[in-house]
Design a protein around this motif. Structure first.
Motif, PDB file in Angstrom:
ATOM      1  N   LEU A   1       0.838  -1.181   0.000  1.00  0.00           N
ATOM      2  CA  LEU A   1       0.000   0.000   0.000  1.00  0.00           C
ATOM      3  C   LEU A   1       0.884   1.246   0.000  1.00  0.00           C
ATOM      4  CD1 LEU A   1      -2.699  -1.043   2.632  1.00  0.00           C
ATOM      5  CD2 LEU A   1      -2.655  -1.489   0.176  1.00  0.00           C
ATOM      6  N   PRO A   2       0.347   2.396  -0.392  1.00  0.00           N
ATOM      7  CA  PRO A   2       1.163   3.624  -0.387  1.00  0.00           C
ATOM      8  C   PRO A   2       1.685   3.939   1.008  1.00  0.00           C
ATOM      9  CG  PRO A   2      -0.861   3.952  -1.636  1.00  0.00           C
ATOM     10  CD  PRO A   2      -1.002   2.629  -0.944  1.00  0.00           C
ATOM     11  N   GLY A   3       2.970   4.215   1.103  1.00  0.00           N
ATOM     12  CA  GLY A   3       3.572   4.617   2.373  1.00  0.00           C
ATOM     13  C   GLY A   3       3.933   3.459   3.264  1.00  0.00           C
ATOM     14  N   GLU A   4       2.957   2.638   3.626  1.00  0.00           N
ATOM     15  CA  GLU A   4       3.184   1.479   4.481  1.00  0.00           C
ATOM     16  C   GLU A   4       1.955   0.593   4.461  1.00  0.00           C
ATOM     17  OE1 GLU A   4       2.442   2.642   8.912  1.00  0.00           O
ATOM     18  OE2 GLU A   4       3.453   4.294   7.932  1.00  0.00           O
ATOM     19  N   GLY A   5       2.104  -0.615   4.981  1.00  0.00           N
ATOM     20  CA  GLY A   5       0.988  -1.548   5.011  1.00  0.00           C
ATOM     21  C   GLY A   5       0.951  -2.424   3.770  1.00  0.00           C
ATOM     22  N   HIS A   6       0.247  -3.528   3.905  1.00  0.00           N
ATOM     23  CA  HIS A   6       0.202  -4.537   2.849  1.00  0.00           C
ATOM     24  C   HIS A   6      -1.223  -5.031   2.616  1.00  0.00           C
ATOM     25  CE1 HIS A   6       4.541  -4.858   2.678  1.00  0.00           C
ATOM     26  NE2 HIS A   6       4.591  -5.046   3.988  1.00  0.00           N
ATOM     27  N   GLY A   7      -1.325  -5.892   1.646  1.00  0.00           N
ATOM     28  CA  GLY A   7      -2.520  -6.657   1.354  1.00  0.00           C
ATOM     29  C   GLY A   7      -2.078  -7.887   0.594  1.00  0.00           C
ATOM     30  N   VAL A   8      -3.039  -8.708   0.190  1.00  0.00           N
ATOM     31  CA  VAL A   8      -2.731  -9.937  -0.543  1.00  0.00           C
ATOM     32  C   VAL A   8      -3.728 -10.097  -1.684  1.00  0.00           C
ATOM     33  CG1 VAL A   8      -2.447 -12.440  -0.399  1.00  0.00           C
ATOM     34  CG2 VAL A   8      -1.833 -11.013   1.560  1.00  0.00           C
ATOM     35  N   LEU A   9      -3.228 -10.431  -2.859  1.00  0.00           N
ATOM     36  CA  LEU A   9      -4.078 -10.685  -4.014  1.00  0.00           C
ATOM     37  C   LEU A   9      -4.805 -12.012  -3.834  1.00  0.00           C
ATOM     38  CD1 LEU A   9      -4.638  -9.430  -6.925  1.00  0.00           C
ATOM     39  CD2 LEU A   9      -3.051 -11.202  -7.754  1.00  0.00           C
TER      40      LEU A   9
ATOM     41  N   LEU B   1      11.054 -21.043  17.497  1.00  0.00           N
ATOM     42  CA  LEU B   1      11.319 -21.717  16.239  1.00  0.00           C
ATOM     43  C   LEU B   1      12.635 -21.216  15.658  1.00  0.00           C
ATOM     44  CD1 LEU B   1       7.741 -21.433  14.678  1.00  0.00           C
ATOM     45  CD2 LEU B   1       8.768 -23.472  15.717  1.00  0.00           C
ATOM     46  N   GLU B   2      13.155 -21.952  14.677  1.00  0.00           N
ATOM     47  CA  GLU B   2      14.448 -21.593  14.090  1.00  0.00           C
ATOM     48  C   GLU B   2      14.432 -20.173  13.528  1.00  0.00           C
ATOM     49  OE1 GLU B   2      17.580 -23.183  10.655  1.00  0.00           O
ATOM     50  OE2 GLU B   2      15.744 -24.299  11.096  1.00  0.00           O
ATOM     51  N   LEU B   3      13.343 -19.798  12.870  1.00  0.00           N
ATOM     52  CA  LEU B   3      13.175 -18.436  12.360  1.00  0.00           C
ATOM     53  C   LEU B   3      11.971 -17.784  13.033  1.00  0.00           C
ATOM     54  CD1 LEU B   3      14.001 -18.721   8.539  1.00  0.00           C
ATOM     55  CD2 LEU B   3      15.451 -17.838  10.380  1.00  0.00           C
ATOM     56  N   GLU B   4      11.879 -17.905  14.335  1.00  0.00           N
ATOM     57  CA  GLU B   4      10.819 -17.266  15.122  1.00  0.00           C
ATOM     58  C   GLU B   4      10.758 -15.767  14.794  1.00  0.00           C
ATOM     59  OE1 GLU B   4       7.944 -17.427  18.470  1.00  0.00           O
ATOM     60  OE2 GLU B   4       9.079 -19.058  17.522  1.00  0.00           O
ATOM     61  N   ALA B   5       9.557 -15.265  14.625  1.00  0.00           N
ATOM     62  CA  ALA B   5       9.416 -13.863  14.256  1.00  0.00           C
ATOM     63  C   ALA B   5       8.047 -13.348  14.647  1.00  0.00           C
ATOM     64  CB  ALA B   5       9.630 -13.679  12.750  1.00  0.00           C
ATOM     65  N   ALA B   6       7.929 -12.019  14.634  1.00  0.00           N
ATOM     66  CA  ALA B   6       6.646 -11.335  14.798  1.00  0.00           C
ATOM     67  C   ALA B   6       6.645 -10.153  13.845  1.00  0.00           C
ATOM     68  CB  ALA B   6       6.455 -10.860  16.240  1.00  0.00           C
ATOM     69  N   THR B   7       5.477  -9.660  13.491  1.00  0.00           N
ATOM     70  CA  THR B   7       5.404  -8.521  12.593  1.00  0.00           C
ATOM     71  C   THR B   7       5.591  -7.217  13.355  1.00  0.00           C
ATOM     72  OG1 THR B   7       3.013  -8.827  12.759  1.00  0.00           O
ATOM     73  CG2 THR B   7       4.058  -9.500  10.708  1.00  0.00           C
ATOM     74  N   GLY B   8       5.914  -6.144  12.620  1.00  0.00           N
ATOM     75  CA  GLY B   8       6.152  -4.842  13.202  1.00  0.00           C
ATOM     76  C   GLY B   8       5.341  -3.766  12.526  1.00  0.00           C
ATOM     77  N   SER B   9       5.541  -2.520  12.926  1.00  0.00           N
ATOM     78  CA  SER B   9       4.793  -1.418  12.357  1.00  0.00           C
ATOM     79  C   SER B   9       5.037  -1.324  10.862  1.00  0.00           C
ATOM     80  CB  SER B   9       5.232  -0.114  13.004  1.00  0.00           C
ATOM     81  OG  SER B   9       4.487   0.946  12.488  1.00  0.00           O
ATOM     82  N   GLY B  10       3.961  -1.094  10.120  1.00  0.00           N
ATOM     83  CA  GLY B  10       4.055  -1.079   8.672  1.00  0.00           C
ATOM     84  C   GLY B  10       3.785  -2.421   8.045  1.00  0.00           C
ATOM     85  N   ASP B  11       3.625  -3.465   8.851  1.00  0.00           N
ATOM     86  CA  ASP B  11       3.336  -4.805   8.324  1.00  0.00           C
ATOM     87  C   ASP B  11       1.846  -5.126   8.311  1.00  0.00           C
ATOM     88  OD1 ASP B  11       6.014  -5.380   7.918  1.00  0.00           O
ATOM     89  OD2 ASP B  11       6.276  -6.290   9.886  1.00  0.00           O
ATOM     90  N   SER B  12       1.013  -4.237   8.822  1.00  0.00           N
ATOM     91  CA  SER B  12      -0.422  -4.522   8.877  1.00  0.00           C
ATOM     92  C   SER B  12      -0.974  -4.862   7.503  1.00  0.00           C
ATOM     93  CB  SER B  12      -1.172  -3.307   9.424  1.00  0.00           C
ATOM     94  OG  SER B  12      -1.021  -3.209  10.808  1.00  0.00           O
ATOM     95  N   GLY B  13      -1.844  -5.855   7.469  1.00  0.00           N
ATOM     96  CA  GLY B  13      -2.416  -6.330   6.215  1.00  0.00           C
ATOM     97  C   GLY B  13      -1.569  -7.379   5.533  1.00  0.00           C
ATOM     98  N   GLY B  14      -0.369  -7.627   6.074  1.00  0.00           N
ATOM     99  CA  GLY B  14       0.484  -8.652   5.500  1.00  0.00           C
ATOM    100  C   GLY B  14      -0.045 -10.048   5.781  1.00  0.00           C
ATOM    101  N   PRO B  15       0.384 -11.033   5.006  1.00  0.00           N
ATOM    102  CA  PRO B  15      -0.197 -12.372   5.097  1.00  0.00           C
ATOM    103  C   PRO B  15       0.234 -13.154   6.326  1.00  0.00           C
ATOM    104  CG  PRO B  15       1.613 -12.380   3.545  1.00  0.00           C
ATOM    105  CD  PRO B  15       1.396 -10.940   3.937  1.00  0.00           C
ATOM    106  N   ILE B  16      -0.687 -13.955   6.828  1.00  0.00           N
ATOM    107  CA  ILE B  16      -0.403 -15.045   7.757  1.00  0.00           C
ATOM    108  C   ILE B  16      -0.734 -16.317   6.990  1.00  0.00           C
ATOM    109  CG2 ILE B  16      -0.968 -16.119   9.968  1.00  0.00           C
ATOM    110  CD1 ILE B  16      -1.805 -13.349  10.969  1.00  0.00           C
ATOM    111  N   LEU B  17       0.297 -17.038   6.596  1.00  0.00           N
ATOM    112  CA  LEU B  17       0.148 -18.163   5.679  1.00  0.00           C
ATOM    113  C   LEU B  17       0.273 -19.487   6.412  1.00  0.00           C
ATOM    114  CD1 LEU B  17       2.484 -16.774   2.870  1.00  0.00           C
ATOM    115  CD2 LEU B  17      -0.012 -16.713   2.878  1.00  0.00           C
TER     116      LEU B  17
ATOM    117  N   THR C   1      -7.070  -6.675   2.693  1.00  0.00           N
ATOM    118  CA  THR C   1      -6.179  -6.038   3.644  1.00  0.00           C
ATOM    119  C   THR C   1      -6.956  -5.761   4.927  1.00  0.00           C
ATOM    120  OG1 THR C   1      -4.604  -4.216   3.971  1.00  0.00           O
ATOM    121  CG2 THR C   1      -6.650  -3.696   2.812  1.00  0.00           C
ATOM    122  N   VAL C   2      -6.308  -5.113   5.885  1.00  0.00           N
ATOM    123  CA  VAL C   2      -7.009  -4.712   7.106  1.00  0.00           C
ATOM    124  C   VAL C   2      -7.544  -3.292   6.926  1.00  0.00           C
ATOM    125  CG1 VAL C   2      -5.808  -6.256   8.686  1.00  0.00           C
ATOM    126  CG2 VAL C   2      -4.808  -4.028   8.155  1.00  0.00           C
ATOM    127  N   ALA C   3      -8.674  -3.020   7.556  1.00  0.00           N
ATOM    128  CA  ALA C   3      -9.335  -1.734   7.376  1.00  0.00           C
ATOM    129  C   ALA C   3      -8.472  -0.575   7.851  1.00  0.00           C
ATOM    130  CB  ALA C   3     -10.685  -1.736   8.100  1.00  0.00           C
TER     131      ALA C   3
END
Length: 292
Positions: free
Chosen positions: A58-66, A214-230, A74-76
């Motif tokens: 998305l413009p500036g920050e944030g994501h969505g998925v096709l 986990l080996e690649l344990e992670a969490a999302t951060g600011s600007g990741d909203s709307g990104g996928p949880i697969l 995406t998230v509202a």
């Protein structure tokens, strides 16, 4: 389920005054996306955009998925502050936007609630408000995307399932976390986590410290909203949810973001399958979500 000292924040929450909340509540940092283990090299979390071309920026920050040739989910809260959204980038190519449809159950936290939480360090009322909101939106593109395959939606993610997350937002590690003010759009990272709760509006996972991580344990951060949880189904990653908001540590009135113990909340798309299907059907064209 909260962090060691209490709750914190949205991933990127344009409510009330966008500038205030983006700097304070959204997860912002001075490098690339995804909060990582402190004992694993950063390079192991890096990914090429071609590894998941259905990710929308998305413009500036944030994501969505096709999820269909001419629809991005995406998230509202990632689009509600944007005003008129003209373009999103999918597969590295700008795509014109026809319209944005925000779920009618999406609610914006009152400014007085936010200010009270900032002053007191007590975020419980705020998070109860978030948990009751339908934080989901659909973006209809002006033309179908022909060079990127939409991602199928996973209908029934369960506790214990491995999830893959990604984004271009803030980063840091579980020991030091990351600062409140910095860039929200940088390099692309990915990582893994494990669902600890799945029901109703939300999927949740916890950012565990080694040796439980986990080996690649992670969490999302600011600007990741709307990104996928697969979630992996057979040999394909399918879309179970979207990054939305988090609970972490508050010490007094100080917000400490990105620390081990944080709980992340993602929109559970299975909860919204009927609404999404209705919107696509009402579009009056050949739009269909990717096969289930």
């Amino acid at each position: 389920m909260i962090g060691p000292s209490g709750p914190i924040s949205f991933l990127e929450m344009p409510v009330v005054r966008h500038a205030l909340l983006m700097s304070l509540l959204l997860f912002v940092a001075d490098a690339s996306a995804v909060v990582i283990r402190d004992d694993v090299p950063d390079l192991k979390y890096r990914m090429a955009a071609s590894d998941f071309p259905a990710l929308a920026d998305l413009p500036g920050e944030g994501h969505g998925v096709l999820i269909a040739p001419d629809w991005v989910v995406t998230v509202a809260h990632a689009v509600s502050w944007q005003g008129h959204l003209d373009v999103v980038v999918v597969g590295g190519t700008p795509r014109a936007v026809r319209r944005v449809v925000i779920h009618p159950g999406y609610k914006v936290p009152p400014e007085a609630m936010v200010q009270a939480a900032l002053a007191s360090g007590d975020w419980e009322a705020f998070f109860e408000f978030l948990a009751a909101s339908d934080d989901l939106a659909l973006i209809q593109l002006a033309e179908p995307v022909g060079d990127v395959v939409p991602v199928a939606i996973h209908r029934d993610p369960g506790v214990g399932q491995l999830v893959r997350i990604m984004g271009r937002g803030a980063t840091g590690n579980g020991v030091t976390g990351y600062p409140l003010q910095s860039r929200n759009r940088t390099d692309l990272r990915q990582g893994h986590n494990e669902i600890v709760e799945a029901g109703g509006r939300w999927l949740t996972y916890r950012f565990d410290a080694p040796p439980a991580a986990l080996e690649l344990e992670a969490a999302t951060g600011s600007g990741d909203s709307g990104g996928p949880i697969l979630v992996m189904e057979g040999d394909q990653w399918r879309l179970a949810g979207l990054a939305a908001w988090k609970r972490g540590q508050v010490v007094g009135t100080e917000i400490r973001q990105g620390r081990y113990g944080e709980i992340s909340y993602g929109v559970r798309l299975a909860h919204y399958s009927d609404w999404m299907g209705q919107i696509l059907a009402e579009a009056g064209d050949s739009s269909e979500t990717a096969s289930q």
